[in-house]
Write a protein that holds these residues in place. Structure first.
Motif, mmCIF file in Angstrom:
data_model
loop_
_atom_site.group_PDB
_atom_site.id
_atom_site.type_symbol
_atom_site.label_atom_id
_atom_site.label_comp_id
_atom_site.label_asym_id
_atom_site.label_seq_id
_atom_site.Cartn_x
_atom_site.Cartn_y
_atom_site.Cartn_z
ATOM 1 N N THR A 246 25.141 3.329 55.927
ATOM 2 C CA THR A 246 25.743 4.165 54.874
ATOM 3 C C THR A 246 25.743 3.484 53.515
ATOM 4 N N ALA B 118 25.627 14.822 51.547
ATOM 5 C CA ALA B 118 25.943 13.432 51.881
ATOM 6 C C ALA B 118 24.812 12.710 52.597
ATOM 7 N N GLY C 199 25.602 5.291 50.001
ATOM 8 C CA GLY C 199 25.829 6.714 50.219
ATOM 9 C C GLY C 199 27.304 7.060 50.200
ATOM 10 N N PRO C 200 27.625 8.341 50.134
ATOM 11 C CA PRO C 200 29.030 8.754 50.051
ATOM 12 C C PRO C 200 29.818 8.571 51.339
ATOM 13 N N HIS D 271 28.020 10.266 43.010
ATOM 14 C CA HIS D 271 28.817 9.705 41.917
ATOM 15 C C HIS D 271 27.976 8.741 41.096
ATOM 16 N N ARG E 240 21.728 9.535 48.530
ATOM 17 C CA ARG E 240 22.470 8.543 47.772
ATOM 18 C C ARG E 240 23.785 9.136 47.266
ATOM 19 N N ASP E 241 24.768 8.289 47.032
ATOM 20 C CA ASP E 241 26.067 8.725 46.534
ATOM 21 C C ASP E 241 25.902 9.402 45.179
ATOM 22 N N ARG F 42 32.572 5.661 52.110
ATOM 23 C CA ARG F 42 33.932 5.646 51.575
ATOM 24 C C ARG F 42 34.998 5.968 52.625
#
Length: 349
Positions: free
Chosen positions: A290, A102, A293-294, A108, A105-106, A297
């Protein structure tokens, strides 16, 4: 196709069939025991998770992909290796630990875009075909499909392990409506090792290949929205987003590979930061730090909840008055969730 995948940053691709019926009893038992906790989406889709052709009608094969994510500046040459360097963070109670995956970068976004590019390359070669890409984003048995397609074997912590890459990689899938030759699965190589089970701070790995998510620190700090169970808070230490312990202790992760992409490089401000500093972030700062980034969320409120628990644990361990002052600064926070955890942290110390 392997060459195209490597050009896009993937480490390996494989192909699995769509008959996952053998995995259904285990999935049903896991859900029946309530091990999914608040992750209601795990149960809401029923057995569709184990039935690719029901999720995406017409699917006859699944292309699986894995992508290494160790940051490029990982201390591979540190005394004892990178795993020991990461575990040593637990001995610095003032420092907040963010899970390795984490810090960049995210994933997903990274994997989804590159899986789509891989799909486009395939279409250029064979013509249009039906497909849909996934990265931890739908009812998909990712680890099961990865294991069936030769990406590795299921470790006792339930993650996929690869002899050349450990477990520090992300998984993604492309459901396709064309029949492809299936990859050969690999044999498991955990043997009698129980290191991942033994090290789990909350004993969330209740049996080999069985995790009670309700006790898992990754679940508690990311998926769980409400108060963290009081009895588990002291066990969280200074982990504020995720937990890597079962991977850090795994002997196979000495072979973990550094990512070839800059996307997973550690972002400044997230790794190695003091808890008091992180607790002082207002919502605007949290969103800025953030972005992309993940961590974003979970939202600012849960971020403060997690850091409050870590501050309480650090205060108990060190008696540092600066930590107490940091907690007291939010004793009257607008969020009842934050106030409750701050109160616990102050009382517990």
């Amino acid at each position: 196709m392997q060459e195209w995948a490597r050009e896009l940053g993937f480490s390996q691709i494989g192909v699995a069939g769509v008959d996952l019926s053998a995995a259904e009893p285990g999935l049903a038992a896991w859900l029946e025991q309530g091990f999914h906790g608040d992750m209601h989406y795990m149960a809401s889709h029923g057995m569709k998770r184990a039935r690719p052709a029901e999720l995406v009608p017409g699917t006859v094969s699944v292309i699986t992909a894995r992508m290494d994510y160790l940051p490029r500046d990982t201390a591979r040459d540190a005394p004892g290796g990178w795993q020991a360097a990461e575990l040593s963070r637990l001995q610095r109670p003032h420092e907040g630990i963010v899970s390795v995956y984490a810090r960049g970068r995210d994933y997903h976004k990274v994997l989804r875009a590159r899986l789509q590019k891989l799909s486009d390359r395939i279409a250029e070669a064979i013509g249009p075909f039906g497909h849909r890409v996934f990265t931890d984003s739908a009812p998909v048995l990712e680890a099961e499909l990865a294991a069936r397609s030769g990406q590795g074997w299921r470790g006792k912590h339930t993650l996929v392990l690869n002899r050349e890459a450990g477990s520090m990689f992300f998984l993604g899938e492309i459901y396709v409506d064309i029949a492809l030759p299936q990859s050969e699965p690999v044999t498991p190589h955990c043997g009698s090792c129980s290191a991942c089970i033994d090290i789990c701070p909350t004993q969330a790995i209740v049996a080999p290949h069985r995790v009670d998510a309700r006790r898992c620190i990754s679940y508690l700090t990311i998926e769980h929205a409400g108060p963290i169970p009081v009895e588990l808070r002291p066990l969280m230490g200074n982990r504020i987003y995720g937990c890597d312990d079962c991977q850090l202790i795994c002997p196979w992760n000495k072979f973990a590979q550094v990512s070839r992409l800059p996307d997973f490089d550690e972002r400044k401000g997230l790794s190695g930061q003091q808890l008091a500093h992180l607790f002082a972030w207002d919502e605007a700062t949290f969103l800025r730090m953030t972005e992309g980034g993940p961590i974003r969320r979970i939202g600012h409120e849960r971020w403060l909840r997690n850091v409050a628990v870590a501050l309480g644990n650090a205060l108990r361990a060190t008696g540092d008055g600066a930590l107490r002052a940091a907690l007291q600064s939010r004793a009257e926070d607008a969020s009842a969730l934050v106030r409750e955890h701050v109160g616990w942290a102050l009382d517990a110390a």
